[in-house]
Design an enzyme around this catalytic site. Structure first.
Site, mmCIF file in Angstrom:
data_model
loop_
_atom_site.group_PDB
_atom_site.id
_atom_site.type_symbol
_atom_site.label_atom_id
_atom_site.label_comp_id
_atom_site.label_asym_id
_atom_site.label_seq_id
_atom_site.Cartn_x
_atom_site.Cartn_y
_atom_site.Cartn_z
ATOM 1 N N SER A 133 -25.867 14.380 33.986
ATOM 2 C CA SER A 133 -25.263 15.133 32.788
ATOM 3 C C SER A 133 -23.723 14.592 32.494
ATOM 4 O O SER A 133 -23.504 14.490 31.352
ATOM 5 C CB SER A 133 -25.270 16.426 32.965
ATOM 6 O OG SER A 133 -26.813 16.883 33.071
ATOM 7 N N HIS A 185 -20.457 19.214 32.567
ATOM 8 C CA HIS A 185 -20.477 18.751 31.376
ATOM 9 C C HIS A 185 -19.231 18.689 30.624
ATOM 10 O O HIS A 185 -19.034 17.549 29.875
ATOM 11 C CB HIS A 185 -21.465 19.563 30.530
ATOM 12 C CG HIS A 185 -23.011 19.876 30.963
ATOM 13 N ND1 HIS A 185 -23.764 20.857 30.651
ATOM 14 C CD2 HIS A 185 -23.426 18.961 32.010
ATOM 15 C CE1 HIS A 185 -24.896 20.484 31.270
ATOM 16 N NE2 HIS A 185 -24.745 19.400 31.999
#
Length: 269
Positions: A133, A185
């Site tokens: 991610s 993230h």
């Protein structure tokens, strides 16, 4: 009607290879019943010297939904390979993928360090991050700066304006998937903006290969040192010859081996 898959793969060779690697690793993890704690990176494992986890954590996925979500987004972001006219392209994609993997992982650990040491939040000491991610959010951010008119397609169903995709996806995944790594993230977004705005620049094939070489060295030696894997070929055998006399100094454990070779006649290659 869209292009046949074969032609799309040929247009996105680097992206296709990375998806293939992540998928293969996922199948291997499932077959061997390997848990996220064995491949993920946490603050605790990092301070213990498990630096190899920065790499294994990035390319490993535990659930099929996690894998499909990341690879679907990555496939859409593979358009970067075709944007040579914007100064991007395959070489740029590979070079800065390497930067995103390393720097986003280090940034996550840095955030954990501040939260633990400065704010005394011990929870983050054992939080384990795993998944691609960070890199996905990094490329999402870079593309939002370089080509804001692009779209991000997820699962071939949802289409998001790329200019808002990084923060939309950050909020969306945090709400829908409570276990999603917000800091992971966010680190990808931060490093992505640093690359897109030219704060991190100057990567060439030479520097990328050099960086890859250092990554491989640190990976192998930290893997061995941490005891996670035993590399027999890295063992340095003793050169002590028991047939030669030795002199032991009193008061310590040092031993000096006497050689019958005349002084000045030794060549060390």
């Amino acid at each position: 009607m869209g292009k046949p898959l074969f032609y799309e793969v040929m247009e996105k060779p680097a992206t296709s290879c990375i998806i293939g690697i992540c998928t293969t690793i996922w199948f291997y993890i499932q077959k061997k019943n390997i848990g996220y704690q064995h491949v993920g990176v946490s603050y605790e494992t990092a301070i213990e010297g498990h630096y190899w986890r920065l790499i294994t954590s990035a390319f490993s996925h535990i659930s099929v939904i996690h894998l499909v979500f990341n690879m679907s987004a990555l496939w859409s972001l593979g358009i970067v390979e075709q944007l040579d006219y914007l100064g991007l392209g395959i070489a740029y994609y590979l070079q800065y993928t390497l930067v995103l993997v390393v720097l986003s992982g280090l940034l996550v650990l840095g955030m954990y360090h501040i939260l633990i040491q400065r704010f005394k939040i011990e929870y983050f000491r054992r939080v384990t991050a795993v998944g691609y991610s960070c890199v996905v959010f990094g490329w999402m951010t870079i593309l939002s700066v370089k080509q804001p008119s692009s779209k991000l397609d997820l699962f071939g169903i949802v289409s998001l304006p790329i200019s808002f995709a990084p923060f939309e996806s950050l909020i969306f995944t945090s709400i829908i998937v409570p276990q999603a790594s917000f800091l992971g993230h966010l680190s990808g977004i931060i490093v992505g903006y640093a690359i897109a705005w030219g704060l991190i620049h100057g990567m060439t094939n030479y520097w990328a290969v050099s960086m890859l070489g250092w990554i491989v060295l640190v990976f192998v030696f930290s893997l061995k040192r941490s005891g996670a894997y035993d590399f027999k070929f890295l063992e340095i055998e003793s050169v002590t010859d028991p047939s030669l006399p030795s002199v032991r100094f009193m008061g310590n454990s040092r031993t000096l081996q006497m050689s019958s070779v005349p002084l000045g006649g030794i060549e060390i290659a």
